[in-house]
Design a protein around this motif. Structure first.
Motif, mmCIF file in Angstrom:
data_model
loop_
_atom_site.group_PDB
_atom_site.id
_atom_site.type_symbol
_atom_site.label_atom_id
_atom_site.label_comp_id
_atom_site.label_asym_id
_atom_site.label_seq_id
_atom_site.Cartn_x
_atom_site.Cartn_y
_atom_site.Cartn_z
ATOM 1 N N ILE A 10 1.023 -1.122 -0.204
ATOM 2 C CA ILE A 10 0.072 0.133 0.000
ATOM 3 C C ILE A 10 0.672 0.995 -0.112
ATOM 4 N N THR A 30 2.266 2.294 -3.698
ATOM 5 C CA THR A 30 1.018 1.793 -4.519
ATOM 6 C C THR A 30 1.206 3.655 -4.091
ATOM 7 N N LEU A 31 0.923 4.270 -3.112
ATOM 8 C CA LEU A 31 0.331 5.749 -2.652
ATOM 9 C C LEU A 31 1.610 6.763 -2.990
ATOM 10 N N ARG A 32 2.308 6.159 -2.899
ATOM 11 C CA ARG A 32 4.044 6.862 -3.129
ATOM 12 C C ARG A 32 4.306 6.630 -4.013
ATOM 13 N N GLU A 59 1.124 6.905 -6.561
ATOM 14 C CA GLU A 59 0.649 7.839 -7.257
ATOM 15 C C GLU A 59 1.367 9.491 -6.968
ATOM 16 N N ARG A 79 -2.388 12.012 -6.737
ATOM 17 C CA ARG A 79 -2.686 12.390 -5.738
ATOM 18 C C ARG A 79 -1.824 13.678 -5.522
ATOM 19 N N LEU A 97 -6.251 11.894 2.496
ATOM 20 C CA LEU A 97 -6.261 9.674 2.535
ATOM 21 C C LEU A 97 -6.929 9.339 3.806
ATOM 22 N N ILE A 144 -9.129 3.253 1.200
ATOM 23 C CA ILE A 144 -8.372 2.982 0.667
ATOM 24 C C ILE A 144 -7.931 1.157 1.188
ATOM 25 N N LEU A 152 0.545 4.599 5.508
ATOM 26 C CA LEU A 152 -0.050 6.371 6.344
ATOM 27 C C LEU A 152 1.496 6.665 7.007
ATOM 28 N N VAL A 155 -2.703 14.024 1.668
ATOM 29 C CA VAL A 155 -0.782 14.557 0.795
ATOM 30 C C VAL A 155 0.293 15.652 1.235
#
Length: 201
Positions: A12, A15-17, A19, A25, A31, A36, A51, A70
């Motif tokens: 996770i 993936t978020l990094r 994005e 993002r 977030l 999520i 997170l 973010v």
């Protein structure tokens, strides 16, 4: 289910990094843990782990009772951390040269010999920059570098062929006891790394 045994939280976070770095993002975007978790088919626990990791890296800001957003200052903080890393790495190279490699002189010698054998992917048992930090003989400096490198590793370019050449030249300067040359070579090496850092222009 997860590649190479990586945890759900790690997947996770990765993936978020990606994005965030790609702009999918944007700074200030919320977030939401529940959303999520649903998207990844997991509970909120690995989302919280992800997170927290991203907050430590500077990608996310977490405010109690308000949740995660973010970071709006990611690129500024990344630039500042790279500047700190740069200064610490140059100092480490200079101190390592004064010590002529210290306790890891044999491993630094191996770096030089591998490059002479023209092994483009030659690696020692420990990462080269870790060797330099150990050779510096300053535990406080080594600890500070480790902390900074954890936060900026994602933002550094990497050219294996160029790195082998740079590392060999650096190792030789350290083993020869040449602090000025070692500092100069480390400076040049880091500039190449930082050129490709995401968000740096």
């Amino acid at each position: 289910m997860y590649p190479d045994g990586e945890s759900p939280g790690g997947i996770i976070a990765q993936t978020l990094r990606e994005e965030i770095l790609s702009g999918r993002r944007v700074g200030g975007e919320r977030l939401v843990e529940e959303s999520i978790a649903k998207a990844f088919g997991v509970s909120r626990v690995p989302v919280r782990e992800a997170l927290a990791q991203l907050q430590a890296e500077g990608f996310v800001t977490i405010v109690r009772y308000r949740g995660a957003t973010v970071s709006t200052t990611l690129h500024k903080e990344n630039k500042e951390l790279l500047e700190v890393r740069h200064g610490l790495e140059v100092l480490a190279a200079q101190l390592a040269a004064k010590n002529r490699g210290g306790s890891v002189a044999d491993e630094l010698t191996a770096v030089v010999e591998q490059a002479r054998a023209q092994s483009p992917t030659a690696e020692t048992a420990r990462p080269f920059h870790d060797l330099v930090a150990i050779a510096a003989g300053n535990d406080q400096l080594r600890e500070m570098l480790a902390g900074v490198n954890r936060r900026v590793a994602w933002g550094l370019g990497h050219d294996p062929g160029a790195s082998v050449h740079d590392h060999a030249a650096l190792a030789a300067a350290i083993l020869n006891g040449s602090p000025v040359q070692a500092g100069f070579l480390m400076d040049e090496h880091l500039r190449r790394d930082e050129t490709d850092a995401p968000g740096e222009a």
